[in-house]
Design an enzyme around this catalytic site. Structure first.
Site, mmCIF file in Angstrom:
data_model
loop_
_atom_site.group_PDB
_atom_site.id
_atom_site.type_symbol
_atom_site.label_atom_id
_atom_site.label_comp_id
_atom_site.label_asym_id
_atom_site.label_seq_id
_atom_site.Cartn_x
_atom_site.Cartn_y
_atom_site.Cartn_z
ATOM 1 C CG HIS A 125 42.760 40.487 50.835
ATOM 2 N ND1 HIS A 125 42.985 39.145 50.664
ATOM 3 C CD2 HIS A 125 43.343 41.109 49.781
ATOM 4 C CE1 HIS A 125 43.690 38.962 49.553
ATOM 5 N NE2 HIS A 125 43.916 40.143 48.999
ATOM 6 C CB THR A 126 37.398 44.069 54.165
ATOM 7 O OG1 THR A 126 37.130 44.638 52.882
ATOM 8 C CG2 THR A 126 38.500 44.854 54.846
ATOM 9 N N GLY A 178 42.983 38.210 34.639
ATOM 10 C CA GLY A 178 44.062 38.019 35.604
ATOM 11 C C GLY A 178 44.745 39.315 35.994
ATOM 12 C CB ALA A 179 44.435 42.724 34.938
ATOM 13 N N GLY A 180 43.409 41.526 38.148
ATOM 14 C CA GLY A 180 42.820 42.023 39.387
ATOM 15 C C GLY A 180 41.613 42.907 39.119
ATOM 16 C CG LEU A 181 41.531 45.321 36.359
ATOM 17 C CD1 LEU A 181 41.843 45.977 35.019
ATOM 18 C CD2 LEU A 181 41.405 46.389 37.451
ATOM 19 C CB SER A 217 36.666 35.388 37.305
ATOM 20 O OG SER A 217 36.827 36.130 38.485
ATOM 21 C CG ASP A 250 35.948 40.257 42.744
ATOM 22 O OD1 ASP A 250 36.184 41.291 43.399
ATOM 23 O OD2 ASP A 250 36.802 39.386 42.502
ATOM 24 C CE1 TYR A 268 41.360 36.555 47.827
ATOM 25 C CE2 TYR A 268 40.523 34.479 48.683
ATOM 26 C CZ TYR A 268 40.321 35.785 48.319
ATOM 27 O OH TYR A 268 39.074 36.331 48.475
HETATM 28 P P1 ADP Z 1 40.469 38.186 37.308
HETATM 29 O O1 ADP Z 1 39.082 37.906 37.752
HETATM 30 O O2 ADP Z 1 41.217 39.089 38.235
HETATM 31 O O3 ADP Z 1 40.565 38.665 35.897
HETATM 32 P P2 ADP Z 1 40.709 35.353 37.695
HETATM 33 O O4 ADP Z 1 41.877 34.449 37.774
HETATM 34 O O5 ADP Z 1 39.762 35.383 38.830
HETATM 35 O O6 ADP Z 1 41.283 36.803 37.356
HETATM 36 O O7 ADP Z 1 39.856 34.988 36.403
HETATM 37 C C1 ADP Z 1 40.488 34.871 35.139
HETATM 38 C C2 ADP Z 1 39.962 33.637 34.437
HETATM 39 O O8 ADP Z 1 38.610 33.853 34.016
HETATM 40 C C3 ADP Z 1 40.708 33.311 33.160
HETATM 41 O O9 ADP Z 1 41.841 32.523 33.417
HETATM 42 C C4 ADP Z 1 39.652 32.549 32.369
HETATM 43 O O10 ADP Z 1 39.578 31.208 32.798
HETATM 44 C C5 ADP Z 1 38.371 33.234 32.781
HETATM 45 N N1 ADP Z 1 38.016 34.277 31.812
HETATM 46 C C6 ADP Z 1 37.865 35.596 32.038
HETATM 47 N N2 ADP Z 1 37.481 36.255 30.909
HETATM 48 C C7 ADP Z 1 37.381 35.325 29.949
HETATM 49 C C8 ADP Z 1 37.028 35.364 28.552
HETATM 50 N N3 ADP Z 1 36.708 36.499 27.935
HETATM 51 N N4 ADP Z 1 37.018 34.183 27.879
HETATM 52 C C9 ADP Z 1 37.338 33.031 28.473
HETATM 53 N N5 ADP Z 1 37.674 32.936 29.775
HETATM 54 C C10 ADP Z 1 37.712 34.051 30.506
HETATM 55 MG MG MG Z 2 38.543 36.895 39.542
#
Ligand code: ADP
Ligand code: MG
Length: 378
Positions: free
Chosen positions: A31-32, A117-120, A123, A167, A219
């Site tokens: 969060h920095t 959505g695993a914080g990895l 996106s 990220d 957030y």
């Molecule tokens: P994180 O970046 O931690 O995985 P986010 O909520 O920032 O979580 O991003 C997840 C979103 O990114 C998903 O809900 C989806 O909309 C999109 N996404 C990530 N990977 C894919 C994929 N392989 N196919 C389609 N959408 C994806």
């Molecule tokens: Mg993300």
């Protein structure tokens, strides 16, 4: 089927190329990145892979192996957010064009191994792989840090998630065998050798597979609270409060919540600097307690942990880990655990047992070694 074969069966012609961009874990500096501070992520071996072919008719066709159905068809000169997954990809084309770059259409097929959505940062992997492919196919000649900035803009403005720059920079700029020290104020970077195996160590990622509701709103609240803190202290960003001045700064704040947020950011920046020093000195085991301190700060001061993350950290430490902390945005997602390679299996078993006893969903536990950043694969 390979990515190329699937692309061909979807679109009826071959892609111009295939690109890959990784997810990341953040070693320290949480969060920095929206406080002009320090972060230290490294790239995971898990990647978003995109097969892409340039189209000169302004049509953008997007498909992901993870999403049922035919490709989504859009026009690059009429891009607006849909609220769906395609925003992460279309948003990059939008951000490039909005910055004045000549980008036309493309056929895109994506296959990702980054857990979502695993914080990895699945996106950022999606954004960066798109940006790199478009940059090469349209010969934009942009540098990696510029691509990261445009991807951040796509996520902030087009997707509507107010995230920092870590990220995207991690996915675009990390290198094999290194963690990336990034000063998010001026984007100055340093590749820090991070070869745990050479020290008989290993880093486990514990994906709790939970994402708590309202995490996006929380957030935003933390971000606003940090801005309030900086405002009241008369600085551009909390990065400007030196660790030595922390107590004096806290004395000047009357709001207990803002005080806690400020304390986390200032101590976290300090922890990043100490981790850098320890790694430079080859004292890798000594970073363990700093990771654990970081977790306590995120749990107690920043208040973004959750029972699953706390259980992962506490269990790992009781089972002999050298340090552990939540990583990423919080309220679920993943924790990282620094362990002696010889105890990795014992710690993993303890984690699975503790989650089962607590009635939590079984965590996904895997070993993370610093992998390469975004690249063309064929
Ligand atoms: P994180 O970046 O931690 O995985 P986010 O909520 O920032 O979580 O991003 C997840 C979103 O990114 C998903 O809900 C989806 O909309 C999109 N996404 C990530 N990977 C894919 C994929 N392989 N196919 C389609 N959408 C994806
Ligand atoms: Mg993300």
């Amino acid at each position: 089927m390979t990515v190329t074969e699937t692309f061909e069966s979807l679109y009826g012609h071959a892609p111009d190329g295939v690109w890959a961009a990784p997810g990341r874990v953040n070693l320290i500096g949480e969060h920095t990145d929206y406080n002009d501070g320090f972060v230290m992520p490294f790239a995971l071996p898990h990647t978003a892979v995109a097969a892409v072919r340039r189209r000169d008719d302004g049509v953008l066709r997007l498909h992901s192996a993870d999403v049922e159905g035919a490709p989504v068809e859009l026009r690059v000169d009429e891009l607006t957010p849909s609220g769906g997954w395609t925003d992460y990809v279309a948003g990059v084309a939008w951000a490039l064009r909005d910055a004045g770059h000549t980008v036309g259409g493309a056929d895109v097929h994506i296959e990702s191994t980054v857990p979502t959505g695993a914080g990895l940062s699945s996106s950022a992997a999606l954004e960066v792989v798109t940006a790199l492919a478009l940059c090469e196919l349209y010969e934009l000649g942009l540098q990696r840090w510029q691509l990261a900035r445009l991807c951040q803009r796509a996520e902030n403005v087009f997707v509507g998630a107010p995230t920092g720059i870590m990220d995207q920079t991690a996915s675009a700029c990390c290198t094999d065998g290194h963690a990336l020290f990034l000063d998010t104020r001026d984007l100055a970077q340093r590749q820090v050798p991070f070869d745990l195996a050479a020290h008989g160590l290993c880093l486990l990622v514990v994906d709790t597979q939970v994402k708590h509701a309202h995490s996006d709103g929380e957030y935003g609240k933390r971000r606003a609270g940090c801005e309030t803190g900086a405002d009241r202290l008369g600085v551009t960003a909390l990065r400007d409060i030196p660790y030595e001045d922390l107590d004096a700064a806290l004395d000047r704040l009357d709001d207990a919540e803002v005080r806690r947020l400020v304390r986390h950011i200032v101590t976290e920046n300090r922890r990043v600097e100490r981790v850098i020093d320890l790694l430079a000195a080859g004292d890798v085991r000594a970073i363990g307690p700093l990771l654990t301190e970081g977790h306590a700060s995120l749990r107690d001061d920043f208040r973004i942990s959750c029972p699953e993350l706390d259980l992962a950290v506490d269990t790992a430490l009781s089972a002999g880990a050298l340090g552990a902390r939540m990583t990423g945005g919080g309220f679920g997602g993943s924790a990282i655990v620094l362990v002696e390679a010889a105890s990795a299996e014992t710690v993993s078993k303890a984690l699975r047992a503790a989650f089962e006893t607590a009635g939590f969903r079984a965590p996904r536990v895997f070993t993370a070694t610093p992998a390469p950043g975004a690249r063309r694969v064929s």
